[in-house]
Design a protein around this motif. Sequence first.
Motif, PDB file in Angstrom:
ATOM      1  N   ARG A  65     -26.276 -18.233 -49.644  1.00 17.45           N
ATOM      2  CA  ARG A  65     -25.216 -18.842 -50.442  1.00 17.45           C
ATOM      3  C   ARG A  65     -24.444 -17.754 -51.176  1.00 17.45           C
ATOM      4  O   ARG A  65     -25.031 -16.774 -51.665  1.00 17.45           O
ATOM      5  CB  ARG A  65     -25.798 -19.844 -51.439  1.00 17.45           C
ATOM      6  N   PHE A  66     -23.138 -17.935 -51.227  1.00 22.11           N
ATOM      7  CA  PHE A  66     -22.267 -16.940 -51.836  1.00 22.11           C
ATOM      8  C   PHE A  66     -21.258 -17.619 -52.751  1.00 22.11           C
ATOM      9  O   PHE A  66     -20.801 -18.732 -52.482  1.00 22.11           O
ATOM     10  CB  PHE A  66     -21.515 -16.146 -50.756  1.00 22.11           C
ATOM     11  N   ASP A  67     -20.902 -16.914 -53.799  1.00 20.66           N
ATOM     12  CA  ASP A  67     -19.755 -17.262 -54.635  1.00 20.66           C
ATOM     13  C   ASP A  67     -18.661 -16.289 -54.199  1.00 20.66           C
ATOM     14  O   ASP A  67     -18.575 -15.161 -54.680  1.00 20.66           O
ATOM     15  CB  ASP A  67     -20.100 -17.092 -56.105  1.00 20.66           C
ATOM     16  N   ALA A  68     -17.852 -16.721 -53.242  1.00 23.10           N
ATOM     17  CA  ALA A  68     -16.911 -15.825 -52.572  1.00 23.10           C
ATOM     18  C   ALA A  68     -15.511 -15.954 -53.132  1.00 23.10           C
ATOM     19  O   ALA A  68     -14.979 -17.065 -53.258  1.00 23.10           O
ATOM     20  CB  ALA A  68     -16.888 -16.111 -51.076  1.00 23.10           C
ATOM     21  N   ARG A  69     -14.921 -14.822 -53.453  1.00 24.25           N
ATOM     22  CA  ARG A  69     -13.524 -14.773 -53.885  1.00 24.25           C
ATOM     23  C   ARG A  69     -12.691 -14.235 -52.742  1.00 24.25           C
ATOM     24  O   ARG A  69     -12.988 -13.167 -52.194  1.00 24.25           O
ATOM     25  CB  ARG A  69     -13.349 -13.884 -55.110  1.00 24.25           C
ATOM     26  N   PHE A  70     -11.660 -14.973 -52.375  1.00 28.14           N
ATOM     27  CA  PHE A  70     -10.787 -14.596 -51.259  1.00 28.14           C
ATOM     28  C   PHE A  70      -9.539 -13.918 -51.820  1.00 28.14           C
ATOM     29  O   PHE A  70      -8.833 -14.485 -52.654  1.00 28.14           O
ATOM     30  CB  PHE A  70     -10.379 -15.838 -50.468  1.00 28.14           C
ATOM     31  N   PHE A  71      -9.274 -12.715 -51.317  1.00 29.14           N
ATOM     32  CA  PHE A  71      -8.076 -11.972 -51.693  1.00 29.14           C
ATOM     33  C   PHE A  71      -7.121 -11.929 -50.499  1.00 29.14           C
ATOM     34  O   PHE A  71      -7.546 -11.848 -49.343  1.00 29.14           O
ATOM     35  CB  PHE A  71      -8.429 -10.539 -52.087  1.00 29.14           C
ATOM     36  N   LEU A  72      -5.836 -11.923 -50.802  1.00 27.16           N
ATOM     37  CA  LEU A  72      -4.787 -11.782 -49.794  1.00 27.16           C
ATOM     38  C   LEU A  72      -4.099 -10.437 -49.970  1.00 27.16           C
ATOM     39  O   LEU A  72      -3.879  -9.994 -51.103  1.00 27.16           O
ATOM     40  CB  LEU A  72      -3.766 -12.909 -49.955  1.00 27.16           C
ATOM     41  N   ALA A  73      -3.780  -9.782 -48.854  1.00 29.65           N
ATOM     42  CA  ALA A  73      -3.032  -8.528 -48.909  1.00 29.65           C
ATOM     43  C   ALA A  73      -2.147  -8.419 -47.674  1.00 29.65           C
ATOM     44  O   ALA A  73      -2.535  -8.854 -46.583  1.00 29.65           O
ATOM     45  CB  ALA A  73      -3.971  -7.327 -48.984  1.00 29.65           C
ATOM     46  N   PRO A  74      -0.943  -7.839 -47.814  1.00 27.98           N
ATOM     47  CA  PRO A  74      -0.063  -7.662 -46.652  1.00 27.98           C
ATOM     48  C   PRO A  74      -0.523  -6.484 -45.801  1.00 27.98           C
ATOM     49  O   PRO A  74      -0.913  -5.438 -46.327  1.00 27.98           O
ATOM     50  CB  PRO A  74       1.304  -7.383 -47.288  1.00 27.98           C
ATOM     51  N   ALA A  75      -0.462  -6.649 -44.502  1.00 26.68           N
ATOM     52  CA  ALA A  75      -0.933  -5.607 -43.589  1.00 26.68           C
ATOM     53  C   ALA A  75      -0.129  -4.325 -43.713  1.00 26.68           C
ATOM     54  O   ALA A  75      -0.647  -3.241 -43.406  1.00 26.68           O
ATOM     55  CB  ALA A  75      -0.880  -6.113 -42.150  1.00 26.68           C
ATOM     56  N   GLU A  76       1.109  -4.411 -44.181  1.00 19.41           N
ATOM     57  CA  GLU A  76       1.908  -3.190 -44.306  1.00 19.41           C
ATOM     58  C   GLU A  76       1.373  -2.250 -45.372  1.00 19.41           C
ATOM     59  O   GLU A  76       1.778  -1.078 -45.432  1.00 19.41           O
ATOM     60  CB  GLU A  76       3.377  -3.523 -44.579  1.00 19.41           C
ATOM     61  N   ARG A  77       0.441  -2.709 -46.194  1.00 15.99           N
ATOM     62  CA  ARG A  77      -0.162  -1.828 -47.196  1.00 15.99           C
ATOM     63  C   ARG A  77      -1.348  -1.036 -46.639  1.00 15.99           C
ATOM     64  O   ARG A  77      -1.924  -0.212 -47.348  1.00 15.99           O
ATOM     65  CB  ARG A  77      -0.603  -2.640 -48.411  1.00 15.99           C
ATOM     66  N   LEU A  78      -1.715  -1.295 -45.400  1.00 17.36           N
ATOM     67  CA  LEU A  78      -2.796  -0.542 -44.785  1.00 17.36           C
ATOM     68  C   LEU A  78      -2.396   0.915 -44.581  1.00 17.36           C
ATOM     69  O   LEU A  78      -1.249   1.220 -44.258  1.00 17.36           O
ATOM     70  CB  LEU A  78      -3.177  -1.142 -43.428  1.00 17.36           C
ATOM     71  N   ALA A  79      -3.368   1.811 -44.727  1.00 15.15           N
ATOM     72  CA  ALA A  79      -3.158   3.228 -44.446  1.00 15.15           C
ATOM     73  C   ALA A  79      -3.666   3.571 -43.054  1.00 15.15           C
ATOM     74  O   ALA A  79      -3.841   4.747 -42.731  1.00 15.15           O
ATOM     75  CB  ALA A  79      -3.876   4.079 -45.491  1.00 15.15           C
ATOM     76  N   SER A  80      -3.898   2.586 -42.230  1.00 14.89           N
ATOM     77  CA  SER A  80      -4.452   2.756 -40.893  1.00 14.89           C
ATOM     78  C   SER A  80      -3.628   1.968 -39.884  1.00 14.89           C
ATOM     79  O   SER A  80      -2.815   1.112 -40.255  1.00 14.89           O
ATOM     80  CB  SER A  80      -5.912   2.287 -40.863  1.00 14.89           C
ATOM     81  N   ASP A  81      -3.852   2.255 -38.607  1.00 19.05           N
ATOM     82  CA  ASP A  81      -3.187   1.539 -37.524  1.00 19.05           C
ATOM     83  C   ASP A  81      -3.773   0.132 -37.458  1.00 19.05           C
ATOM     84  O   ASP A  81      -4.971  -0.030 -37.195  1.00 19.05           O
ATOM     85  CB  ASP A  81      -3.419   2.279 -36.210  1.00 19.05           C
ATOM     86  N   PRO A  82      -2.995  -0.910 -37.693  1.00 23.61           N
ATOM     87  CA  PRO A  82      -3.558  -2.262 -37.749  1.00 23.61           C
ATOM     88  C   PRO A  82      -4.125  -2.761 -36.426  1.00 23.61           C
ATOM     89  O   PRO A  82      -4.806  -3.797 -36.404  1.00 23.61           O
ATOM     90  CB  PRO A  82      -2.365  -3.122 -38.201  1.00 23.61           C
ATOM     91  N   ASP A  83      -3.869  -2.041 -35.339  1.00 21.81           N
ATOM     92  CA  ASP A  83      -4.399  -2.449 -34.034  1.00 21.81           C
ATOM     93  C   ASP A  83      -5.561  -1.576 -33.576  1.00 21.81           C
ATOM     94  O   ASP A  83      -6.060  -1.743 -32.454  1.00 21.81           O
ATOM     95  CB  ASP A  83      -3.288  -2.414 -32.984  1.00 21.81           C
ATOM     96  N   ASP A  84      -6.015  -0.661 -34.420  1.00 24.10           N
ATOM     97  CA  ASP A  84      -7.107   0.243 -34.057  1.00 24.10           C
ATOM     98  C   ASP A  84      -8.385  -0.180 -34.783  1.00 24.10           C
ATOM     99  O   ASP A  84      -8.492  -0.046 -35.997  1.00 24.10           O
ATOM    100  CB  ASP A  84      -6.730   1.682 -34.441  1.00 24.10           C
ATOM    101  N   PHE A  85      -9.347  -0.663 -34.012  1.00 29.56           N
ATOM    102  CA  PHE A  85     -10.617  -1.111 -34.583  1.00 29.56           C
ATOM    103  C   PHE A  85     -11.780  -0.230 -34.147  1.00 29.56           C
ATOM    104  O   PHE A  85     -12.944  -0.643 -34.185  1.00 29.56           O
ATOM    105  CB  PHE A  85     -10.886  -2.573 -34.194  1.00 29.56           C
ATOM    106  N   ALA A  86     -11.469   0.989 -33.719  1.00 26.44           N
ATOM    107  CA  ALA A  86     -12.495   1.881 -33.176  1.00 26.44           C
ATOM    108  C   ALA A  86     -13.559   2.240 -34.206  1.00 26.44           C
ATOM    109  O   ALA A  86     -14.700   2.552 -33.836  1.00 26.44           O
ATOM    110  CB  ALA A  86     -11.842   3.149 -32.629  1.00 26.44           C
ATOM    111  N   ARG A  87     -13.216   2.232 -35.492  1.00 24.34           N
ATOM    112  CA  ARG A  87     -14.177   2.624 -36.529  1.00 24.34           C
ATOM    113  C   ARG A  87     -14.958   1.449 -37.096  1.00 24.34           C
ATOM    114  O   ARG A  87     -15.753   1.612 -38.026  1.00 24.34           O
ATOM    115  CB  ARG A  87     -13.452   3.361 -37.657  1.00 24.34           C
ATOM    116  N   ALA A  88     -14.760   0.268 -36.532  1.00 22.92           N
ATOM    117  CA  ALA A  88     -15.444  -0.916 -37.045  1.00 22.92           C
ATOM    118  C   ALA A  88     -16.925  -0.887 -36.685  1.00 22.92           C
ATOM    119  O   ALA A  88     -17.321  -0.393 -35.622  1.00 22.92           O
ATOM    120  CB  ALA A  88     -14.807  -2.173 -36.477  1.00 22.92           C
ATOM    121  N   GLU A  89     -17.744  -1.417 -37.602  1.00 25.14           N
ATOM    122  CA  GLU A  89     -19.140  -1.652 -37.276  1.00 25.14           C
ATOM    123  C   GLU A  89     -19.225  -2.879 -36.373  1.00 25.14           C
ATOM    124  O   GLU A  89     -18.213  -3.517 -36.083  1.00 25.14           O
ATOM    125  CB  GLU A  89     -19.943  -1.831 -38.564  1.00 25.14           C
ATOM    126  N   ASP A  90     -20.425  -3.221 -35.940  1.00 26.17           N
ATOM    127  CA  ASP A  90     -20.555  -4.263 -34.907  1.00 26.17           C
ATOM    128  C   ASP A  90     -20.849  -5.651 -35.455  1.00 26.17           C
ATOM    129  O   ASP A  90     -21.270  -6.538 -34.719  1.00 26.17           O
ATOM    130  CB  ASP A  90     -21.621  -3.869 -33.886  1.00 26.17           C
TER     131      ASP A  90
END
Length: 215
Positions: free
Chosen positions: A135-160
């Motif tokens: 069980r979690f008390d989850a807070r959802f945040f919204l952010a625009p993708a243009e604020r990313l410092a990374s390539d939004p289509d590159d998921f090579a560094r993601a964990e599994d």
Amino acid sequence: MPGPAPIRDAATLILLRETPQGPSVLMGRRGARAAFMPSKYVFPGGALDPVDATVPFAAPLPAHHAARFGDKAGPLAACAIRELWEETGQILGRAAHWPDAPRGWRGFARSGHRPDAAALVPVFRAVTPPGQPRRFDARFFLAPAERLASDPDDFARAEDELAHLHWVPLARIGALDLPRITQLALRELCARLDDPDPTRPVPFFHGTMEQNAPF
């Protein structure tokens, strides 16, 4: 018999991106053997780690949003950014040297960034109903993708932890197998696209009750 599952603080990050197919959000599918929400499509997120309270931001959560959370504002914002990094490889940060990053943040620091919470907007809060294994008390945040410092289509560094990471057009999201909580968060997101008033109350879903009230 084990007692009821404790409720843990958690944070989730909804990234919103304009694409040729319309507004889209970044989602992934949890594993079929996951103890919590198996095989469901979710936003990146997870439980608060004590180390999140020690993170120095390149830019903090804006004060008018931070006031909603009290002394948990910084840790929850950091948690959302860390979970985004771990589960997708995406960087919500600003270029900066960070030689003394704590364990759990060292990979993020090696990317050459410190976390940037300036664009985070709280949009939803939900407590996992009783009877679930976690069980979690989850807070959802919204952010625009243009604020990313990374390539939004590159998921090579993601964990599994999340599979099939991709940008899902809101117009097609109904085809995915979504948890009820995620559906409610998406409903609020769509309402905000129609009414972007920054003073809009943040819905709080608790068990079987839902309240449109600030938290």
